[in-house]
Design an enzyme around this catalytic site. Structure first.
Site, short mmCIF file in Angstrom:
data_model
loop_
_atom_site.label_atom_id
_atom_site.label_comp_id
_atom_site.label_asym_id
_atom_site.label_seq_id
_atom_site.Cartn_x
_atom_site.Cartn_y
_atom_site.Cartn_z
CG HIS A 1 -2.04 0.98 1.13
ND1 HIS A 1 -3.30 0.74 1.59
CD2 HIS A 1 -2.07 2.23 0.61
CE1 HIS A 1 -4.06 1.79 1.37
NE2 HIS A 1 -3.32 2.73 0.79
CG HIS B 1 -0.94 6.74 -1.89
ND1 HIS B 1 -2.12 6.78 -2.60
CD2 HIS B 1 -1.24 6.13 -0.72
CE1 HIS B 1 -3.10 6.23 -1.88
NE2 HIS B 1 -2.57 5.83 -0.73
CG LEU B 2 5.07 4.65 -5.98
CD1 LEU B 2 5.51 3.67 -7.07
CD2 LEU B 2 6.25 4.94 -5.04
CG ASP C 1 -6.18 3.67 -0.79
OD1 ASP C 1 -6.71 3.44 0.30
OD2 ASP C 1 -5.13 4.35 -0.90
CG HIS D 1 -10.60 4.05 1.36
ND1 HIS D 1 -9.45 4.74 1.66
CD2 HIS D 1 -11.62 4.79 1.87
CE1 HIS D 1 -9.76 5.84 2.33
NE2 HIS D 1 -11.07 5.90 2.47
CG HIS E 1 -6.34 2.35 5.15
ND1 HIS E 1 -7.69 2.28 5.25
CD2 HIS E 1 -6.09 2.98 3.96
CE1 HIS E 1 -8.23 2.84 4.18
NE2 HIS E 1 -7.28 3.26 3.38
CG ASN F 1 -9.59 9.03 5.51
OD1 ASN F 1 -10.16 8.60 6.50
ND2 ASN F 1 -10.16 9.07 4.32
CG ASP G 1 -2.32 4.63 3.35
OD1 ASP G 1 -2.10 4.98 2.18
OD2 ASP G 1 -3.39 4.86 3.93
O1 DOR Z 1 -4.26 9.39 4.53
C1 DOR Z 1 -4.53 9.02 3.41
N1 DOR Z 1 -3.84 9.47 2.35
N2 DOR Z 1 -5.53 8.17 3.23
C2 DOR Z 1 -5.99 7.85 2.03
O2 DOR Z 1 -6.90 7.07 1.94
C3 DOR Z 1 -5.39 8.46 0.81
C4 DOR Z 1 -4.02 8.91 1.06
C5 DOR Z 1 -3.47 9.82 -0.01
O3 DOR Z 1 -3.59 9.50 -1.20
O4 DOR Z 1 -2.88 10.84 0.33
ZN ZN Z 2 -3.81 4.73 0.72
#
Ligand code: DOR
Ligand code: ZN
Length: 434
Positions: free
Chosen positions: A69, A71-72, A160, A187, A240, A286, A313
């Protein structure tokens, strides 16, 4: 990146739960593969002439960690992170593979975006497994092109960052994805309950004057998606997980034999809602940080197997999104470089043993995603992490490899660190001073 011919990792503690191995031994990497594992009492195999030999007394040699999990941010938000910087941070954290979430710009909801990510990842510091969107544009209205994305290399689908509000769409997503052998990742958030909330609802949110997100906003959706998984018989992975009642629901579903798996993030077992005091936006994410009672339930679920995976995450944001009033700031924290010390704290406190730690961070994510790695099988690709469980350090912002610095652990003393990461036989990170 340095190319290496042959590497001998000498006299470390080899921990490979997939093969039920936990012993002091040496490991030989040759031609990108794990060539041999031999203990001090065994005969040394014939070694290549040109060999980089590293003494690892007291260090752990484990299968490369896999973060399912991450985010790039590429394509679209390269000022926060790129595939290159994100995988470099992954390597610095001991990870040899990451699954990247589809909430990029454009959204990864079709084969061209999946392909673009994989092309950019060709020379990255870790393997990159794209996760496609469930709905086109993450709009929650119609299903994205699962078959095309799978063919292009996607390993799972998720919206997500957003819930799939429409239950019929989620049901169809589960059914459709199972035809393509794609994992659906939920999610879990009931937006009508969480909307506009900034932190966990309770005493802290009230005393800080912030709108709260009740824990039931997560649990209602966890329940719905578990029910849909049971109803359709399709596999489901819950992202998460942060609350005690979510965990109770997952435990019950697993007891009934539902094909479900679940992950939590290191922050949910390391911090509570109290970390947002002083309106620290680097502790805003989140789902939000919860209470001590939730934290304890998460730890219990990690040790009893209700939670299968620790995933970070990793959600990079720049100061443009974080240096704002608390309720205006973006959700998310970086996590790749702090997962190992935070997970090791559970080991040191006796909640999990070393093999379980490796299962949570490597063996299980490999199994769930159906990707290579997760073991130190002889003949397999040399994806390896070397961890020093003793190494203590204070996390300084200047030492963070990720392009974004939004970590609540800056200034915190941590113990345990990845020292060396090898991906496909290439050294992708090396902090061993010799
Ligand atoms: O804290 C979070 N950041 N929760 C998410 O579901 C998305 C993520 C984001 O892409 O920044
Ligand atoms: Zn995420």
């Amino acid at each position: 990146m340095i190319r290496t011919q042959a590497i001998l990792l000498k006299n470390g503690r080899i921990i490979d739960p997939a093969n039920r191995v936990d012993k002091k031994a040496s490991l030989l990497v040759e031609k990108g593969k794990i060539q041999a594992i031999f203990s001090p009492r065994q005969k040394t195999p014939s070694l290549p002439k040109k060999l980089q030999s590293i003494d690892l007394q007291g260090k752990w040699i484990v299968p490369g960690l896999i973060d399912m999990h991450v985010h790039l941010r590429e394509p679209g938000e390269e000022y926060k992170e790129t595939i290159e910087t994100g995988t470099k941070a992954a390597a610095a954290g001991g990870f040899t593979a990451v699954a990247c979430m589809p909430n990029t710009t454009p959204v990864n909801d079709c084969q061209s975006v999946t392909r673009l990510i994989l092309e950019k990842a060709e020379n990255a510091y870790a393997r990159v497994y794209p996760v496609g969107a469930i709905s086109k544009g993450l709009q929650g209205e119609s299903l994205a092109e699962f078959g095309e994305m799978k063919q292009a290399g996607a390993v799972a689908v998720t919206d997500d960052g957003k819930p799939v509000t429409d239950s019929q769409l989620m049901r169809r997503a589960l059914e459709y994805a199972s035809n393509y052998n794609l994992m659906v990742i939920s999610h879990s958030e009931d937006y009508s309950l969480s909307r506009n909330g900034a932190i966990n609802e309770g005493f802290v949110s009230t005393s800080m004057g912030l709108k709260g997100i009740p824990h039931i906003a997560e649990e209602i959706m966890v329940y719905r998606d578990l029910a849909l998984a049971e109803y359709t018989g399709c596999t489901l992975h819950l992202a998460h997980i942060s609350t005690k009642e979510s965990i109770n629901l997952i435990r019950l579903a697993k007891q009934k034999g539902s094909p479900v798996t679940a992950e939590t993030g290191p922050h949910y077992f390391s911090l509570t809602e109290k970390a947002v005091k002083d309106y620290n936006t680097n502790a805003k994410m989140n789902p939000p940080l919860r209470t001590q009672k939730d934290l304890e339930a998460v730890i219990k679920a990690i040790s009893d197997g209700t939670i299968d995976v620790i995933a970070t995450d990793h959600a990079p944001h720049s100061i443009l999104e974080k240096d704002l009033e608390f309720d205006q700031a973006a959700n998310g924290i970086i996590g790749l470089e702090t997962a190992v010390p935070l997970a090791l704290a559970l080991f040191r406190k006796g909640y999990i043993n070393a093999a379980r730690l490796v299962e949570l961070l490597s063996t299980n994510p490999a199994k769930i995603l159906g990707v290579k790695g997760g073991s130190l099988e002889i003949g397999s690709d040399a994806d390896i992490a070397v961890i020093d469980p003793e190494h203590s350090f204070v996390l300084h912002e200047k030492d963070i490899v990720s392009k974004s610095k939004n970590s609540p652990f800056i200034g915190v003393k941590l113990q345990g660190k990845a020292l060396l990461t090898i991906c496909g036989g290439r050294i992708t990170y090396n902090a061993i001073s010799d």
